[in-house]
Scaffold this motif. Structure first.
Motif, mmCIF file in Angstrom:
data_model
loop_
_atom_site.group_PDB
_atom_site.id
_atom_site.type_symbol
_atom_site.label_atom_id
_atom_site.label_comp_id
_atom_site.label_asym_id
_atom_site.label_seq_id
_atom_site.Cartn_x
_atom_site.Cartn_y
_atom_site.Cartn_z
ATOM 1 N N SER A 242 0.826 -1.217 0.000
ATOM 2 C CA SER A 242 0.000 0.000 0.000
ATOM 3 C C SER A 242 0.860 1.267 0.000
ATOM 4 C CB SER A 242 -0.912 0.017 1.227
ATOM 5 O OG SER A 242 -0.154 0.065 2.421
ATOM 6 N N LYS A 243 2.168 1.119 0.249
ATOM 7 C CA LYS A 243 3.055 2.285 0.332
ATOM 8 C C LYS A 243 4.068 2.338 -0.808
ATOM 9 C CE LYS A 243 2.787 2.343 5.388
ATOM 10 N NZ LYS A 243 3.541 2.242 6.652
ATOM 11 N N VAL A 244 3.896 1.468 -1.803
ATOM 12 C CA VAL A 244 4.882 1.365 -2.887
ATOM 13 C C VAL A 244 4.207 1.591 -4.238
ATOM 14 C CG1 VAL A 244 6.528 -0.184 -4.025
ATOM 15 C CG2 VAL A 244 6.229 -0.305 -1.556
ATOM 16 N N LEU A 245 4.909 2.254 -5.134
ATOM 17 C CA LEU A 245 4.452 2.415 -6.516
ATOM 18 C C LEU A 245 5.515 1.825 -7.442
ATOM 19 C CD1 LEU A 245 3.067 6.056 -6.421
ATOM 20 C CD2 LEU A 245 1.715 4.022 -6.918
ATOM 21 N N TYR A 246 5.103 0.938 -8.314
ATOM 22 C CA TYR A 246 6.057 0.326 -9.243
ATOM 23 C C TYR A 246 6.541 1.382 -10.229
ATOM 24 C CZ TYR A 246 8.184 -2.780 -12.642
ATOM 25 O OH TYR A 246 9.078 -3.389 -13.493
ATOM 26 N N GLY A 247 7.865 1.461 -10.383
ATOM 27 C CA GLY A 247 8.448 2.399 -11.345
ATOM 28 C C GLY A 247 8.823 3.745 -10.771
ATOM 29 N N ILE A 248 8.545 3.996 -9.467
ATOM 30 C CA ILE A 248 8.784 5.322 -8.876
ATOM 31 C C ILE A 248 10.265 5.691 -8.913
ATOM 32 C CG2 ILE A 248 8.986 4.488 -6.484
ATOM 33 C CD1 ILE A 248 7.156 7.716 -7.431
ATOM 34 N N PHE A 249 11.145 4.702 -8.783
ATOM 35 C CA PHE A 249 12.586 4.981 -8.789
ATOM 36 C C PHE A 249 13.019 5.548 -10.147
ATOM 37 C CE2 PHE A 249 16.901 3.263 -9.799
ATOM 38 C CZ PHE A 249 17.618 4.114 -8.982
ATOM 39 N N HIS A 250 12.552 4.949 -11.233
ATOM 40 C CA HIS A 250 12.934 5.406 -12.571
ATOM 41 C C HIS A 250 12.152 6.651 -12.999
ATOM 42 C CE1 HIS A 250 15.394 1.890 -13.216
ATOM 43 N NE2 HIS A 250 14.377 1.090 -12.914
ATOM 44 N N ALA A 251 11.030 6.913 -12.331
ATOM 45 C CA ALA A 251 10.143 7.999 -12.774
ATOM 46 C C ALA A 251 10.314 9.299 -12.006
ATOM 47 C CB ALA A 251 8.687 7.538 -12.662
ATOM 48 N N GLN A 293 0.207 5.771 -1.331
ATOM 49 C CA GLN A 293 0.767 5.802 -2.690
ATOM 50 C C GLN A 293 0.593 7.189 -3.312
ATOM 51 O OE1 GLN A 293 -1.564 2.538 -4.250
ATOM 52 N NE2 GLN A 293 0.156 1.110 -4.155
ATOM 53 N N ILE A 294 -0.549 7.794 -3.062
ATOM 54 C CA ILE A 294 -0.809 9.131 -3.623
ATOM 55 C C ILE A 294 0.155 10.152 -3.016
ATOM 56 C CG2 ILE A 294 -2.516 10.998 -3.810
ATOM 57 C CD1 ILE A 294 -4.652 8.660 -3.634
ATOM 58 N N ARG A 295 0.441 10.003 -1.714
ATOM 59 C CA ARG A 295 1.362 10.938 -1.057
ATOM 60 C C ARG A 295 2.773 10.839 -1.634
ATOM 61 N NH1 ARG A 295 -1.862 10.275 3.648
ATOM 62 N NH2 ARG A 295 -0.644 8.534 4.462
ATOM 63 N N LEU A 296 3.165 9.640 -2.094
ATOM 64 C CA LEU A 296 4.467 9.478 -2.755
ATOM 65 C C LEU A 296 4.558 10.395 -3.980
ATOM 66 C CD1 LEU A 296 5.313 5.648 -2.886
ATOM 67 C CD2 LEU A 296 6.609 7.430 -1.733
ATOM 68 N N VAL A 297 3.484 10.416 -4.767
ATOM 69 C CA VAL A 297 3.443 11.262 -5.975
ATOM 70 C C VAL A 297 3.344 12.732 -5.580
ATOM 71 C CG1 VAL A 297 2.179 11.778 -8.095
ATOM 72 C CG2 VAL A 297 2.383 9.410 -7.329
ATOM 73 N N ASN A 298 2.559 12.996 -4.535
ATOM 74 C CA ASN A 298 2.300 14.374 -4.084
ATOM 75 C C ASN A 298 3.579 15.098 -3.685
ATOM 76 O OD1 ASN A 298 0.809 16.611 -3.494
ATOM 77 N ND2 ASN A 298 -0.092 15.820 -1.623
ATOM 78 N N ARG A 299 4.604 14.339 -3.258
ATOM 79 C CA ARG A 299 5.883 14.953 -2.897
ATOM 80 C C ARG A 299 6.610 15.484 -4.122
ATOM 81 N NH1 ARG A 299 8.362 9.986 0.420
ATOM 82 N NH2 ARG A 299 6.629 9.606 1.833
ATOM 83 N N LEU A 300 6.283 14.923 -5.301
ATOM 84 C CA LEU A 300 7.003 15.265 -6.528
ATOM 85 C C LEU A 300 6.217 16.204 -7.435
ATOM 86 C CD1 LEU A 300 8.228 11.631 -7.270
ATOM 87 C CD2 LEU A 300 9.605 13.467 -6.297
ATOM 88 N N THR A 301 4.895 16.105 -7.414
ATOM 89 C CA THR A 301 4.052 16.964 -8.256
ATOM 90 C C THR A 301 2.637 17.023 -7.695
ATOM 91 O OG1 THR A 301 3.176 17.315 -10.499
ATOM 92 C CG2 THR A 301 3.402 15.039 -9.770
ATOM 93 N N LYS A 302 1.924 18.089 -8.074
ATOM 94 C CA LYS A 302 0.513 18.228 -7.679
ATOM 95 C C LYS A 302 -0.424 17.719 -8.771
ATOM 96 C CE LYS A 302 0.296 20.228 -3.601
ATOM 97 N NZ LYS A 302 -0.432 19.582 -2.505
ATOM 98 N N ASN A 303 0.156 17.306 -9.900
ATOM 99 C CA ASN A 303 -0.666 16.921 -11.066
ATOM 100 C C ASN A 303 -0.533 15.429 -11.354
ATOM 101 O OD1 ASN A 303 -1.331 19.755 -11.661
ATOM 102 N ND2 ASN A 303 0.836 19.893 -12.184
ATOM 103 N N ILE A 304 -1.670 14.782 -11.502
ATOM 104 C CA ILE A 304 -1.663 13.351 -11.786
ATOM 105 C C ILE A 304 -2.677 13.043 -12.896
ATOM 106 C CG2 ILE A 304 -3.350 12.766 -9.990
ATOM 107 C CD1 ILE A 304 -1.542 10.282 -9.408
#
Length: 652
Positions: A242-251, A293-304
């Motif tokens: 629930s806390k991991v997103l596949y590909g986050i390291f490369h993205a 998972q959403i918070r992981l993205v939120n640290r990098l951008t506000k747009n999804i």
């Protein structure tokens, strides 16, 4: 052991803003950077990074330190692992002895799980490329999917042999404990037998934002109806799906650069997008989207931008995840592919230019998309149309920003042909209900209340602690600064009365503090401050022009964290951005000499007050034989306190 020279070179080369920028979206704020805390759930930035001082501070959690301590806190690295990570990032050669099986046994459990997972990743990748079975089955499958050798290497794709214990036996022979093979879920242990969980599957390593191997996804290649098509590692101390997103390291870098993240469903969707040339893409790996998972993205951008295939049934189920994204205050767009296509197949059939153009032209705002999707069902049915509108208003209610909510209400009114007033009234009802439900959840049962005294106990301020803390802070912030200090010398005038005669002396702040405290034989009461005080003064004595931030890298992690707290205290106020509100704060640098003198005098006066209180308590004892001399001593201390107060008033 890693040599000190290597560590110093890494600290000199690594840029704290660059490293942290891989994990947190940072925005310029004066000479510093700020962003959302990666350690707590927040919507207003309280995380500060100082490129000048090369340190960071998270005011919401209280954590802070150097670039190494960030990796230790955020990625749970050990100190050597953080150093190795930075060495790899900046291409610095590092000398280290090979880890023996004894070293592996001594590593703590979490680290053992990471070691086992890393070994498994290399094993599966080597098996895919170097064995006959791997090439014939696994590699041919990936080639059929259109993956190039470069892509296979980039994502460390692998193959687990179609044998009951091929991997487990090999790992044990290499010195890895069965206990940790079981805890990572790589091996299944039953009674006296053990076998491989991912037998006969192609392997997709799941890595953290920093590139650490957490777990695996395995796809079966046979048509066995009893076996699951995809199998993921079970939950462990290092893998929480629930806390991991596949590909986050490369993205991660591409997400921050493009200021947008594409969210897809499967492993191959991510890989195929990367191969086509779109790198800002991650996957929830087939699980329902979570807040973490959403918070992981939120640290990098506000747009999804959420990408769906043409399956309408699947779309409705996935729409629930959209509300979670909206709750985080993010901007959401949705893009669907033609019927029968998914991100993997569509990107395989189109060039980068065609895929980019398609995404730009077909990405719809969430409200427009939701309306068009739900309106198809509603058609001319008033009841279904009513349900659709309620559904849309419920989604709008999830948005924390008031202005955005109003904009979406107006858009919903236009699309659904219904008055704004009705929608605003409905929104108000939804918000009231949510507040009421939240209040109910927060309520404590009546019987849980305790009877307490109406007299509120006021916590006593520890004055000495605060003054010692202030002295440490002045040392760290301005220790190397040279200032003109006004010394008030006590003299006797013609009438025999004590007067204060000012004399100006130029000295560095650390010299002024050290000599004044030494003159009065003042010692710190707080043991941590005492250790830190002597550490800092010794370093300034060795190099009077040293900056505190240069030797923070040489301190132990606890002391380094304490130093960071002091060095970043000023940055706390820049978070409020007072100047935008036309409130101009006087810079402390303009009154350094005054602050130093005032703090030392306050400490002296406090200690004298303490001495007076102690002597007064002794004088209360009836059988005290030295009562007369004791009273005289109290009088002398009171006179001294008066002189110190006069000095202090003069300084102020």
């Amino acid at each position: 052991m890693i040599s000190r020279i290597t560590i110093d070179k890494i600290f000199e080369t690594a840029r704290v803003e660059e490293v942290i920028g891989d994990f947190v979206q940072l925005k310029k704020s004066g000479t510093n950077y700020k962003g959302l805390s990666p350690f707590t759930d927040e919507r207003s930035p309280s995380f500060m990074v100082s490129p000048v001082k090369q340190i960071w501070k998270d005011f919401s959690s209280g954590k802070g330190g150097t670039v190494v301590s960030f990796l230790m806190e955020h990625e749970h690295f050990t100190y050597p692992e953080a150093i190795k990570f930075l060495a790899k990032k900046y291409g610095i050669e590092i000398e280290e002895t090979e880890q023996t099986s004894e070293d592996k046994e001594q590593a703590n459990e979490r680290e053992s799980l990471y070691l086992v997972s890393e070994f498994a990743k290399e094993y599966f990748h080597t098996t895919l490329l170097k064995t006959e079975e791997g090439k014939a089955i696994g590699l041919s499958y990936f080639k059929e999917r259109g993956f190039t050798d470069e892509t296979i290497k980039k994502f460390d794709l692998g193959y687990s042999p179609d044998s009951w214990d091929a991997f487990t036996s090999h790992a044990i022979k290499k010195g890895y404990k069965l206990e940790f093979l079981e805890k990572t879920g790589l091996s299944i242990v039953k009674e006296e037998k053990q076998f491989d969980r991912f037998k006969g599957r192609v392997m997709f390593p799941i890595v953290s934002m920093s590139g650490r191997t957490l777990g695996f996804g395995g796809r079966i290649l046979t048509s066995d109806k009893k076996a699951a098509k995809y199998l993921n590692s079970p939950e462990s101390d290092i893998y929480h799906k629930s806390k991991v997103l596949y590909g986050i390291f490369h993205a991660k870098q591409s997400i921050a650069k493009e200021d947008n993240c594409y969210l897809v469903e499967g492993y191959t969707d991510v890989i195929q997008f990367h191969q086509t040339g779109i790198h800002n893409v991650v996957s929830s790996s087939g699980t329902a989207l979570t807040s973490e998972q959403i918070r992981l993205v939120n640290r990098l951008t506000k747009n999804i931008t959420v990408l769906f295939d043409g399956d309408t049934a699947g779309l409705r189920a996935s729409l629930r995840g959209i509300d979670l994204i909206l709750e985080q205050g993010m901007n959401v767009k949705i893009c669907t592919f033609p019927e029968g296509e998914d991100p993997d197949s569509f990107s395989r059939k189109n060039s980068l230019e065609e895929l980019t153009l398609y995404l730009e032209e077909n990405a719809k705002d969430f409200i427009t998309f939701k309306a068009s999707l739900l309106a198809k069902d509603a058609k001319n049915d008033p009841i279904k149309k009513s349900e659709t509108i309620h559904d849309m208003v419920n989604s709008i209610a999830k948005i924390p920003d008031v202005i955005k909510r109003e904009v979406y209400i107006k858009e919903c009114s236009r699309i659904m042909d219904i008055s704004e007033q009705v929608l605003f009234n409905t929104l108000a009802q939804v918000l009231r209900k949510e507040q009421k439900d939240a209040s109910k959840r927060a309520e404590v049962p009546q019987e849980a209340f305790e009877v307490i005294s109406s007299e509120k106990k006021i916590e006593k301020v520890d004055v000495q602690f605060q003054l010692e803390q202030k002295i440490i802070q002045l040392l760290l912030l301005y220790g190397d600064v040279e200032e003109d200090f006004e010394e008030l010398i006590m003299e006797t005038d013609e009438k025999g009365e004590i007067i204060l005669k000012p004399e100006i002396h130029k000295s560095r702040v650390f010299e002024k503090i050290y000599l004044d405290l030494q003159e009065d034989e003042i010692e710190f009461m707080n043991p941590e401050f005492k250790d830190l005080y002597f550490e800092v003064v010794n370093r300034f004595n060795q190099n009077p022009e040293a900056k505190a931030e240069t030797f923070v890298t040489e301190l132990n992690p606890e002391m380094a964290s304490a130093v960071t707290n002091f060095l970043m205290e000023e940055e706390r106020y820049s978070l409020s951005d007072w100047e935008r509100k036309e409130i101009y704060v006087k810079k402390k640098e303009l009154t350094i000499a005054q602050m130093v003198s005032e703090t030392i005098l306050n400490l002296r006066r406090h200690l004298v007050s303490q001495k007076i209180s102690e002597l007064s308590e002794v004088m209360k004892q009836e059988d005290n034989p030295e009562k007369e001399s004791g009273l005289q001593e109290i009088v002398d201390y009171i006179s001294l306190k008066k002189v110190l107060s006069n000095k202090l008033n003069r300084v102020l």
